[in-house]
Scaffold this active site. Sequence first.
Site, short mmCIF file in Angstrom:
data_model
loop_
_atom_site.label_atom_id
_atom_site.label_comp_id
_atom_site.label_asym_id
_atom_site.label_seq_id
_atom_site.Cartn_x
_atom_site.Cartn_y
_atom_site.Cartn_z
N GLN A 1 129.41 95.39 96.93
CA GLN A 1 128.02 95.36 97.34
C GLN A 1 127.54 96.76 97.69
O GLN A 1 128.34 97.70 97.77
CB GLN A 1 127.86 94.45 98.57
CG GLN A 1 128.70 94.90 99.75
CD GLN A 1 128.93 93.81 100.76
OE1 GLN A 1 128.21 92.82 100.82
NE2 GLN A 1 129.95 93.97 101.61
N HIS B 1 127.19 88.16 118.16
CA HIS B 1 128.65 88.09 118.10
C HIS B 1 129.25 87.42 119.33
O HIS B 1 130.28 86.75 119.23
CB HIS B 1 129.23 89.49 117.90
CG HIS B 1 128.99 90.04 116.53
ND1 HIS B 1 128.00 90.94 116.25
CD2 HIS B 1 129.60 89.76 115.34
CE1 HIS B 1 128.01 91.23 114.96
NE2 HIS B 1 128.96 90.53 114.38
N ASP C 1 132.68 94.34 109.45
CA ASP C 1 132.09 95.37 110.31
C ASP C 1 132.87 95.57 111.60
O ASP C 1 132.67 96.57 112.29
CB ASP C 1 130.64 95.03 110.63
CG ASP C 1 130.46 93.59 111.11
OD1 ASP C 1 131.13 93.22 112.10
OD2 ASP C 1 129.67 92.86 110.51
N GLU D 1 138.56 90.24 104.79
CA GLU D 1 137.27 90.74 104.31
C GLU D 1 137.36 91.06 102.83
O GLU D 1 138.30 91.73 102.40
CB GLU D 1 136.85 91.97 105.11
CG GLU D 1 135.68 92.74 104.53
CD GLU D 1 134.39 91.93 104.47
OE1 GLU D 1 133.76 91.91 103.40
OE2 GLU D 1 134.04 91.30 105.49
N ASP E 1 139.53 87.48 99.08
CA ASP E 1 138.52 86.43 99.14
C ASP E 1 138.96 85.40 100.17
O ASP E 1 140.11 84.94 100.16
CB ASP E 1 138.38 85.79 97.76
CG ASP E 1 137.42 84.62 97.77
OD1 ASP E 1 136.21 84.85 97.77
OD2 ASP E 1 137.91 83.46 97.81
N ALA E 2 138.05 85.03 101.07
CA ALA E 2 138.41 84.14 102.18
C ALA E 2 138.91 82.79 101.67
O ALA E 2 139.86 82.23 102.23
CB ALA E 2 137.20 83.96 103.10
N ASP F 1 132.76 84.37 110.00
CA ASP F 1 131.65 85.31 110.13
C ASP F 1 131.23 85.72 108.72
O ASP F 1 131.46 86.84 108.28
CB ASP F 1 132.10 86.52 110.95
CG ASP F 1 130.94 87.45 111.28
OD1 ASP F 1 129.78 87.04 111.12
OD2 ASP F 1 131.21 88.60 111.67
#
Length: 543
Positions: free
Chosen positions: A275, A307, A329, A349, A383-384, A402
């Site tokens: 991205q 959060h 993040d 992530e 990949d989750a 998240d």
Amino acid sequence: MIDPHAPAPPGTPPPWGAPAPLPVRPGTGRFLVLACVFVCAACGLVYELELVALASYLIGDSVTQASVVLSVMVFAMGVGSLGAKRLRWHAAAGFGAVEAALALVGGCSAMALYAVFAWTGDWGGLWSAGPRCLLVAFSLAIGLLIGAEVPLLMELIQRIRRQDAGGAVADLFAADYVGALVGGLAFPFLLLPFLGQLTGTLLTGTVNVVAGGALVLGLFRRDLSRRARWTLLAVNLTVLGLLASAAVLVDDFERAARHAVYGADVRVALQTDVQEVVLTGGTHGRPLDLFLDGRLRVGGRDERRYHEALVHPAMSGPHARVLILGGGDGMAAREVLREPGVDQVDVVELDGGLVRLARHDPALSALNGHAYDDPHVHEYTADAFRWLRGAPRSGYDVVIADLPDPGITASTKLYSQEFYGLARRALAPGGRLVVHAGPVQNRPRAFWTVAATMRAAGLAVTPYRVLGHDPGFAAGPDRSAGESRAPHDWGFLLAAAGRTAPPPALPPDAPRLRTLTRRGLAGDTLEPPTTWPPPSTLVHPRY
């Protein structure tokens, strides 16, 4: 009396069935035409994919944008093929002109679409749909020109050596489809990661005009009059000059466009393998904002509100082993580490570039409390969904999702029953799963659909939300979302295996939460009436 053997005037095409005068052997000429078909097909598919990718990034909803681009382009290709029938007797000149126009329109399409979005996307009124109209216009124009290539190329290949129509069509489309394959693979794996959307499209236009011009001026130059040859050469050089000038200025253009979209405070802008990541602020006391693919994902002035509401309700039970899905993040990891008794934090992530930025950027790492430097934190680039398949059974006390908003098409599988079934398998007895399920007030149906999906996976769910500080602010530069669609709150779902829904709880200094119930199907309402934390001027960290 007319001499039947008198030479034809320059530029007159040979009679039907007569081979064209070529500077090379017919077999070599046929190979060169098919090679040009291959190159042009690859360029055409790059233009299509570039429009889809840029429209999804700027306008959102990738399924809708892909459907619009592809359907309009396929329709236009049919119209272009019919229109090119009138150019068959001037196939060489027509093909050269079509390729020059296609290179200019396709090569500059990304810059034009980005410019309209950046500088006019917030005008509103009649121009509120300007980027969408331009997208359709480019799809139509590129489709018309791509469609015109086929009958002209068919005529050129038949002029070299006549053969049955079926064999000619088979050869032409074989080269076309293989070229489309190469273009389709080159865009995501070469052009996008190494050159970016704008430069990659300009390079594609350059290759397109060189291939078309070289074929006509090199192989079929005797089909053109002297004036036509010089005109086509001048047009091709002009197109090359325009594309080269745009390539030289593309960095300045991108910088100015980003400032127009994000403001003048852009500090980091990079394209990862996944991205586009943009950081604004973070210095001289200015709040840091993190944008992913044009959507505000972390607002430095208000990210703690989100959060804390995401993490701490799930941490009120056992929490020695914590799994964070997404959250590259580092903010969710920071909140997890605030709780005593945490022994292991695994962050999964997809975007390794975001994790590197969160680890090394001074402002972003300071905001996440240098969470990635903690020895308890382990990050995995994966990949989750796939990672959960190999996760240890009953391996975690807490699973925190998240993830991108459920309204984004690319994240659909991360809100599926299969995904929640895998997350449930990874939970230890008494463990908790918490999911960010998007804004409740603006998208109630999507929120309650996620809740129903989790229940179908065998989870007992407690819905809750926390109100954003600035309910009238549309987070991020996604200007397609008007003020009425701006998210007013953040909705969450706290779940546990079994039939007993876990109650959410927060530290005393955190924003107050209110649990939700659903009444009716046509309109979702919130019960009981709640008193939310007072609104202020702070921004949403999530869109």
